[in-house]
Structure formats: structure tokens, C-alpha cells
Design a protein around this motif. Sequence first.
Motif, PDB file in Angstrom:
ATOM      1  N   ALA A   1       0.990  -1.323   0.239  1.00 16.43           N
ATOM      2  CA  ALA A   1      -0.204   0.068   0.356  1.00 16.43           C
ATOM      3  C   ALA A   1       0.628   1.048  -0.180  1.00 16.43           C
ATOM      4  O   ALA A   1       0.562   2.138  -0.852  1.00 16.43           O
ATOM      5  N   ALA A   2       2.496   1.327   1.082  1.00 22.37           N
ATOM      6  CA  ALA A   2       2.590   2.429   0.968  1.00 22.37           C
ATOM      7  C   ALA A   2       3.225   2.424  -0.429  1.00 22.37           C
ATOM      8  O   ALA A   2       3.342   3.817  -0.376  1.00 22.37           O
TER       9      ALA A   2
ATOM     10  N   ALA B   1      -1.788  10.938   4.756  1.00 22.19           N
ATOM     11  CA  ALA B   1      -1.261   9.573   4.408  1.00 22.19           C
ATOM     12  C   ALA B   1      -2.490   8.559   5.015  1.00 22.19           C
ATOM     13  O   ALA B   1      -2.961   7.492   4.481  1.00 22.19           O
ATOM     14  N   ARG B   2      -3.425   8.629   6.023  1.00 21.19           N
ATOM     15  CA  ARG B   2      -4.489   7.288   6.579  1.00 21.19           C
ATOM     16  C   ARG B   2      -5.073   6.869   5.776  1.00 21.19           C
ATOM     17  O   ARG B   2      -5.129   6.000   5.018  1.00 21.19           O
TER      18      ARG B   2
ATOM     19  N   VAL C   1      -1.963  -2.714   9.524  1.00 15.06           N
ATOM     20  CA  VAL C   1      -1.635  -2.292   8.184  1.00 15.06           C
ATOM     21  C   VAL C   1      -1.226  -1.376   7.933  1.00 15.06           C
ATOM     22  O   VAL C   1      -0.399  -0.684   7.021  1.00 15.06           O
ATOM     23  N   ILE C   2      -2.446  -0.441   8.406  1.00  9.03           N
ATOM     24  CA  ILE C   2      -2.383   0.308   8.526  1.00  9.03           C
ATOM     25  C   ILE C   2      -1.863   1.083   8.696  1.00  9.03           C
ATOM     26  O   ILE C   2      -0.903   2.166   8.259  1.00  9.03           O
ATOM     27  N   SER C   3      -1.396   1.137   9.931  1.00  8.41           N
ATOM     28  CA  SER C   3      -0.268   2.128  10.855  1.00  8.41           C
ATOM     29  C   SER C   3       1.163   1.995  10.567  1.00  8.41           C
ATOM     30  O   SER C   3       1.683   2.608  10.260  1.00  8.41           O
ATOM     31  N   GLU C   4       1.349   0.832  10.625  1.00  6.13           N
ATOM     32  CA  GLU C   4       2.755   0.618   8.910  1.00  6.13           C
ATOM     33  C   GLU C   4       2.849   1.787   8.098  1.00  6.13           C
ATOM     34  O   GLU C   4       4.121   1.902   7.914  1.00  6.13           O
ATOM     35  N   ALA C   5       2.168   1.124   7.676  1.00  5.80           N
ATOM     36  CA  ALA C   5       1.907   1.766   6.119  1.00  5.80           C
ATOM     37  C   ALA C   5       2.314   3.447   6.365  1.00  5.80           C
ATOM     38  O   ALA C   5       3.260   4.353   5.604  1.00  5.80           O
ATOM     39  N   CYS C   6       1.352   4.291   7.307  1.00  4.12           N
ATOM     40  CA  CYS C   6       1.526   5.259   7.552  1.00  4.12           C
ATOM     41  C   CYS C   6       2.576   5.888   7.913  1.00  4.12           C
ATOM     42  O   CYS C   6       3.320   6.804   7.850  1.00  4.12           O
TER      43      CYS C   6
ATOM     44  N   MET D   1      12.748  -2.349  13.444  1.00  5.48           N
ATOM     45  CA  MET D   1      11.954  -1.244  13.617  1.00  5.48           C
ATOM     46  C   MET D   1      10.709  -0.942  12.357  1.00  5.48           C
ATOM     47  O   MET D   1      10.386   0.035  12.422  1.00  5.48           O
ATOM     48  N   GLY D   2      11.055  -2.345  11.502  1.00  2.00           N
ATOM     49  CA  GLY D   2       9.231  -2.362  10.497  1.00  2.00           C
ATOM     50  C   GLY D   2       9.890  -1.728   9.930  1.00  2.00           C
ATOM     51  O   GLY D   2      11.029  -1.545   9.136  1.00  2.00           O
ATOM     52  N   LEU D   3       9.239  -1.435   9.058  1.00  7.24           N
ATOM     53  CA  LEU D   3       9.214  -0.708   7.881  1.00  7.24           C
ATOM     54  C   LEU D   3       9.836   1.088   8.157  1.00  7.24           C
ATOM     55  O   LEU D   3      10.151   1.150   6.647  1.00  7.24           O
TER      56      LEU D   3
END
Length: 448
Positions: free
Chosen positions: A277-278, A338-339, A353-358, A412-414
Motif C-alpha cells: 500500500a505504501a 497518509a491515512r 497494516v494501516i499503521s505500518e504503511a502510514c 523498527m519495521g517499515l
Amino acid sequence: MTSAKHNLLEGRIFPHITRLAVPILIGDILQQLYNSVDTIIVGKYLGTEAFAAVGVAGTIMNLCIFLLNGFCLGIAALFSMLYGRRDFSSFRKEMYVALSLGSGIAIGVSALFIIFMRPISALISTPSELMDYLTTYLIIIIAGLICTYFYNLFTSVLNAVGDTRTGLYFLAVSVTLNIFLDWLFVGPLSLGISGAAIATVAAQCISAVSCFVYLRKHYPELICTKEDVGKHTELIRQTLKRGSSTALHQSSLYIGKLLVQGAVNTTGTAGIAAFTAATRIEAFTNSCGNGMCQAGTVFISQNYGARNRKRIRHGLLTTLVISLITVAILSSLMYFFARPLVLCFVDSANEAVISEACTYIKTISVLYFLSFTGFTGVSYFRGTGMNLAPVIGTTIQISIRTILSYIFIGKMGLKAVAIATLIGWGENLIYQVAVIRHSEKTRFKDWA
């Protein structure tokens, strides 16, 4: 007469650059709709696993597409240089070389990627539950790469002479058709993920045919004939030199993205979906930077062919100013919206998923001007025939991005991928500035 219609060798530079850039920018954004429409419709009708699979497939597919598109961009710079010299005879011969040589390369690339599709997918740690979706989608897309090559080639001819609007019109029709066919094949006809791939290939073929018909009607002096068929050794050498170096630049960028995708794949399906998504959102921003790069390349190439150093310099600075204004607007939109942008691709119930992409989008948007400045540097290198410089710069960038992503993504993730990307862009920019300063002192000191 074509030469009078699109003359970039005289007149005010800002209007020339903007006239070139706007249709390319819109066209690149529309081009992104191919993948985005696939992911949105696939996610809606087929679920999260299919959505994630299209995301992974997009990384592999883009490696193929940008390999061929890079080859076309290198040829486009050669077309622009010949057009700047008003050497239409050589232009037509180059058209023949590009058609014959490029077709063979496109077919070869398709065959190689189909053969090695599963090993590549395994190399980047693709989850087993995504493999069936991935393979089905990719085989169809890659088999249709010849259509992608022809469309990019014919568009390159139009862009080289300064006609950037016409390809946009055909692309707009093609994207509209792709949206309709995606919905029809995946939705009512229930063809699954293969329906999305078939829709994309069909739309791309229509774009290619439409561009060629238009070229034959409106620019017959640029289309090769029987008299242009032959063994044009020097043009073949120039085509391979420029095309292969630009293809290497484009593909090395996506090899880096493929390696980063491997790091992301270790986080599981949710992480892959967030990254998909990002990067779909980021792709729209990148398309604007790439569009400015193409516009700058056309302008610089024509004036390089005419040996006008002053206009090359002013063209570079004008491209940079427009790029920075554009990225300021786009970065603000990415950060503050972003959201809502992520929700265009991800169901509102998938909060993780939304939180990581944002997080990824907000982090990378802060210094996105580094990327656009780098695109401007690439336009200078391509336009003046400095084919190796973008390859070296991109290698620096992707090496840093890949290494840091693998080291820190577990903690740290994405956000680690975003920070690694920003550092890579910065190092590439330092390299570009050094090379351009050296070039201005040595290569063009005797030019007007």
C-alpha cells in the motif's frame, strides 16, 4: 514541418520544460494506475493474500518493465540528439535499429523471467501461501512485455521531438479501458487474479498500436522504410551503449527494491500488505520525479546535439526548480493525508497494516526532495551521454538502502526501510554534485 513544431533550441526555457513535463507527469501518474487498479480490485474481490501477492509481483514485474523502459529511455536520448541536429535520415535508421534490436531483447527478457520466476520469488522469501497467486499473475504480465516495449519505444519517439501530449491521450484511453476490464474480469466474470493481468496486458497493447498508427500519420518523416533497413553498425553500437546503460540504471534501482522486498517479506503477510500500500502511494510521487527527469533529458539532449552549453545549464536549473516546487506539494500531501491515502488500498479493519504503511509514508515524505534532486541529476547525465554516472549513483543508493533495511527492519519495521532510503538518496546526491561539477570544468569548456 516537424522541426518547426517542436523547436527546443531557441526561445524561453521555462515554457519549454513545463510544456514537455506536464503531459509526461500526467502520463506517468496514469501509468501507475495500471498496478494500483489491479491491487485495489484484487484486494476488494480476492482478499488480503491476493492483494499482498500482487504487491510482491509488482516488484518483480517492475524489474522487467523498467529494464525495457530504461532501454527505451537511453534510445530516447539518442533520438533527441539526432533530432537536435535535424538529422532525419539517421533518425529513421535508428528507428529501424530500435525496433529490430529491441524486439529481440524484449522477447529474451520475457523468456528469462518466466524461467526464473520461482527461484526469484523464493530468493526474496515470498510466503508459500502467496506463490500460486504470484505465479499466475506474473506469467501473463511478463508474456505481454513486448507490448510494453513497443508502447515505450513509440512514446520515446514522440517525446524526443517534443510532442509529449499525444502519448498521454492514448494512455488515458488505455487506463480507462484497463479499469473497466479489471472490474469485468475479476468481478462479474470471476477470472480471479489472472483476469487482472489479462486486463493490464490488453490495455498496454492498445496503447502501443494507437501510438504507432498516430506516428505513421503525423510524423511519417520519422518512420523507418525499406531504404532504412541495413546493418547500421555505429547506430547499433550507440543504441546498445545508451540503451544498456540506462536499462542497467533502471533495473539496478529495482534490483535494490527487490532486495528490500526480501527484507519486508520476512515480516509476514501483514508487513507485505503495508509495504504494498505504501509503495503504491509512493509510486505516484516517484512518477512525477521520473516525468521531470524525462522532460529535462529531452531538452538537454536536443541542445547537446546542437552543442549549446548555455541552454543545457539553464535547462538543468529550470528542471531542478520545477522539481523542487512539485515535490514540496507532493510531500505535504503524503505527510498530512497518509491515512486517507492508505485507506484507498487497505480495508479499514486492518489497523496494523494501516499503521505500518502510514509510518513509512510520513517518514519518507520529510526528505523526498532528495529523490527529486537526484532525478534532475539523472536528466543531465542521460542528456549529455554520461551513461555510467547514473548507474554508479544508483548502486551507491541501493547498496545503502538494502544493507540498512536488512539490519534494522526486525527492530523498527517499515520505518527502517524509509530511513535507509533517505540515507541512500543523500549519498547519491553527494556523488551526483561532484560528477556534474567535474563535468562542467572539463567536458564542455570549449562549447558555446
